[in-house]
Design an enzyme around this catalytic site. Sequence first.
Site, PDB file in Angstrom:
ATOM      1  N   CYS A   1      43.723  52.042  21.141  1.00 56.45           N
ATOM      2  CA  CYS A   1      43.509  50.683  20.513  1.00 56.45           C
ATOM      3  C   CYS A   1      42.445  49.985  20.912  1.00 56.45           C
ATOM      4  O   CYS A   1      42.365  48.702  21.000  1.00 56.45           O
ATOM      5  CB  CYS A   1      44.920  50.027  20.226  1.00 56.45           C
ATOM      6  SG  CYS A   1      46.110  50.819  19.616  1.00 56.45           S
TER       7      CYS A   1
ATOM      8  N   HIS B   1      42.037  44.655  22.960  1.00 55.86           N
ATOM      9  CA  HIS B   1      42.971  45.745  22.076  1.00 55.86           C
ATOM     10  C   HIS B   1      42.798  45.221  20.884  1.00 55.86           C
ATOM     11  O   HIS B   1      42.617  43.942  20.514  1.00 55.86           O
ATOM     12  CB  HIS B   1      44.442  45.394  22.789  1.00 55.86           C
ATOM     13  CG  HIS B   1      45.512  46.449  22.233  1.00 55.86           C
ATOM     14  ND1 HIS B   1      45.990  45.951  20.993  1.00 55.86           N
ATOM     15  CD2 HIS B   1      46.199  47.245  22.858  1.00 55.86           C
ATOM     16  CE1 HIS B   1      46.998  46.917  20.601  1.00 55.86           C
ATOM     17  NE2 HIS B   1      47.054  47.587  21.703  1.00 55.86           N
TER      18      HIS B   1
ATOM     19  N   LYS C   1      56.676  46.126  27.813  1.00 55.30           N
ATOM     20  CA  LYS C   1      55.830  46.468  28.536  1.00 55.30           C
ATOM     21  C   LYS C   1      56.176  45.974  29.967  1.00 55.30           C
ATOM     22  O   LYS C   1      55.536  45.970  31.117  1.00 55.30           O
ATOM     23  CB  LYS C   1      54.295  46.033  28.452  1.00 55.30           C
ATOM     24  CG  LYS C   1      53.769  46.636  27.031  1.00 55.30           C
ATOM     25  CD  LYS C   1      52.204  46.509  26.817  1.00 55.30           C
ATOM     26  CE  LYS C   1      51.877  46.598  25.581  1.00 55.30           C
ATOM     27  NZ  LYS C   1      51.552  48.222  25.326  1.00 55.30           N
TER      28      LYS C   1
ATOM     29  N   ASP D   1      45.798  37.193  26.500  1.00 53.79           N
ATOM     30  CA  ASP D   1      46.564  38.315  26.027  1.00 53.79           C
ATOM     31  C   ASP D   1      47.133  38.815  27.316  1.00 53.79           C
ATOM     32  O   ASP D   1      46.241  39.529  28.082  1.00 53.79           O
ATOM     33  CB  ASP D   1      45.908  39.449  25.218  1.00 53.79           C
ATOM     34  CG  ASP D   1      46.667  40.411  25.127  1.00 53.79           C
ATOM     35  OD1 ASP D   1      47.890  40.744  25.390  1.00 53.79           O
ATOM     36  OD2 ASP D   1      46.097  41.422  24.203  1.00 53.79           O
TER      37      ASP D   1
ATOM     38  N   GLN E   1      49.308  43.416  29.382  1.00 50.69           N
ATOM     39  CA  GLN E   1      49.256  44.449  30.344  1.00 50.69           C
ATOM     40  C   GLN E   1      49.757  43.803  31.755  1.00 50.69           C
ATOM     41  O   GLN E   1      50.142  44.523  32.475  1.00 50.69           O
ATOM     42  CB  GLN E   1      47.965  45.145  30.453  1.00 50.69           C
ATOM     43  CG  GLN E   1      47.786  45.992  29.175  1.00 50.69           C
ATOM     44  CD  GLN E   1      48.590  47.209  29.316  1.00 50.69           C
ATOM     45  OE1 GLN E   1      49.060  47.548  30.359  1.00 50.69           O
ATOM     46  NE2 GLN E   1      49.125  47.688  27.873  1.00 50.69           N
TER      47      GLN E   1
HETATM   48  N1  PLP Z   1      47.296  43.451  23.699  1.00 44.88           N
HETATM   49  C1  PLP Z   1      47.217  44.408  24.818  1.00 44.88           C
HETATM   50  C2  PLP Z   1      46.141  44.320  26.110  1.00 44.88           C
HETATM   51  C3  PLP Z   1      47.888  45.499  25.046  1.00 44.88           C
HETATM   52  O1  PLP Z   1      47.819  46.654  25.700  1.00 44.88           O
HETATM   53  C4  PLP Z   1      48.931  45.880  23.751  1.00 44.88           C
HETATM   54  C5  PLP Z   1      49.864  47.096  23.554  1.00 44.88           C
HETATM   55  O2  PLP Z   1      49.377  47.941  23.940  1.00 44.88           O
HETATM   56  C6  PLP Z   1      48.956  44.831  22.799  1.00 44.88           C
HETATM   57  C7  PLP Z   1      48.158  43.632  22.984  1.00 44.88           C
HETATM   58  C8  PLP Z   1      49.991  44.710  21.540  1.00 44.88           C
HETATM   59  O3  PLP Z   1      51.331  44.796  22.061  1.00 44.88           O
HETATM   60  P1  PLP Z   1      52.451  45.203  21.322  1.00 44.88           P
HETATM   61  O4  PLP Z   1      52.194  46.553  20.434  1.00 44.88           O
HETATM   62  O5  PLP Z   1      53.701  45.264  22.145  1.00 44.88           O
HETATM   63  O6  PLP Z   1      52.622  44.001  20.032  1.00 44.88           O
END
Ligand code: PLP
Length: 405
Positions: A363, A120, A225, A199, A202
Amino acid sequence: MFDIDNIRNDFPILKQIVNEKPLIYFDSGATSQKPQVVIDSLKHFYTNSNSNVHRGIHTLGDRATIAYENSRNKLANFINAQAKEIVWTKGATESLNLLAHGLSNILKPGDVILISALEHHANIVPWQQLCANTGAILKVIPLDESSQAIELNTAQQLIDLHKPKILSISHASNALGNIQPITDIIKYSKKYKTVTVIDGAQAFMHLRPDMITLDCDFYVFSAHKALGPTGLGGLYGKYEQLNALPVYQTGGEMIKSVSFEETVFAQAPGKFEAGTPNISGVIAFGCAIDYMNKIDFSEQKAYENELFVYLQQQLENISGIELYGDLVQNIGTISFNYKKEHPFDIATLLDQYGIAVRVGSHCTQPLMKSLNIDGTVRISLAFYNTKNEIQQFITHLKQCLSLLD
Ligand code: PLP
């Protein structure tokens, strides 16, 4: 037995009618829906306990502080960590920025930060910025063309080649749903004392990560999430490493003492929680964790997998649909395209039937480039979805596609 009717009753939003049709929410990867206990907790806090934390000597202040710290304990138990290893943040994005800022002092020009092609933007851009500021170099584990996944041996070869100082990789891909082979990658990185960052935005709700088993140095996630409120997330770090990071934001709350001459910072996690935190959100997330704990995890996993396999089979039966990603090791997220149709058109038509899906590049623009596409339609399932919803979706999808043909 996994009681889906009871579970759905816990999520009031799922009873909603959207565009004159019962809502079918297939966008949990963007944000999960919230059970009633989480919604009630927010109301309860502002009705009964609203007060700042770690300050007041009064009863409400005490109540708020105890509930706030209790959520930290609940989260620590949930991920098999210690409470002092958990920092509350605004979300995975802020957690990754905190790390990219904090790890700058371990880098010198030419050092490598290794990420994967599936990341992401939140797990790309902060590291790019860090490289720009330190002279470090960003390297990427590429997508295997045939499996559309990160292969462990490719990751190992690149780790051997670059001996990265930092490796930051997603536990599961938001765009394709792939579960990455992170346990083996983390283990392999120890050869070079690489700092490992996962990270888990998800993965958190679908995989319930265990910090002792994973043995990564840092793990980031977003509460929204995983049934929790928006504007909240967390950072886990092995205590010594977490505490060794320099402060990120400064001000009240994160200090031990302040004079005009100097400030002594608090120890982690306090030193990373400057200012008034998202108190109601943290407390409500504690209720989300209680809720997840009441669901048998192996039943949840089996149920989610059943939904995923069914959805995959149904989509594969529609001629002209192309599916992407690893369809075996997957958290329940499927990305697809139909012929040369624009994903946006498909989602707009689906919305007429009350079906919420996500479209676009999710993203993950570099990943879309690796796949030679501009974007996809993404369905991200959760344990509160049903087979019946998938059947409805498939029926309406076929109607939408016939309009586009
Ligand atoms: N990393 C991953 C894999 C994500 O799917 C997302 C959000 O969709 C993020 C990071 C960023 O999360 P947040 O927007 O809640 O900070």
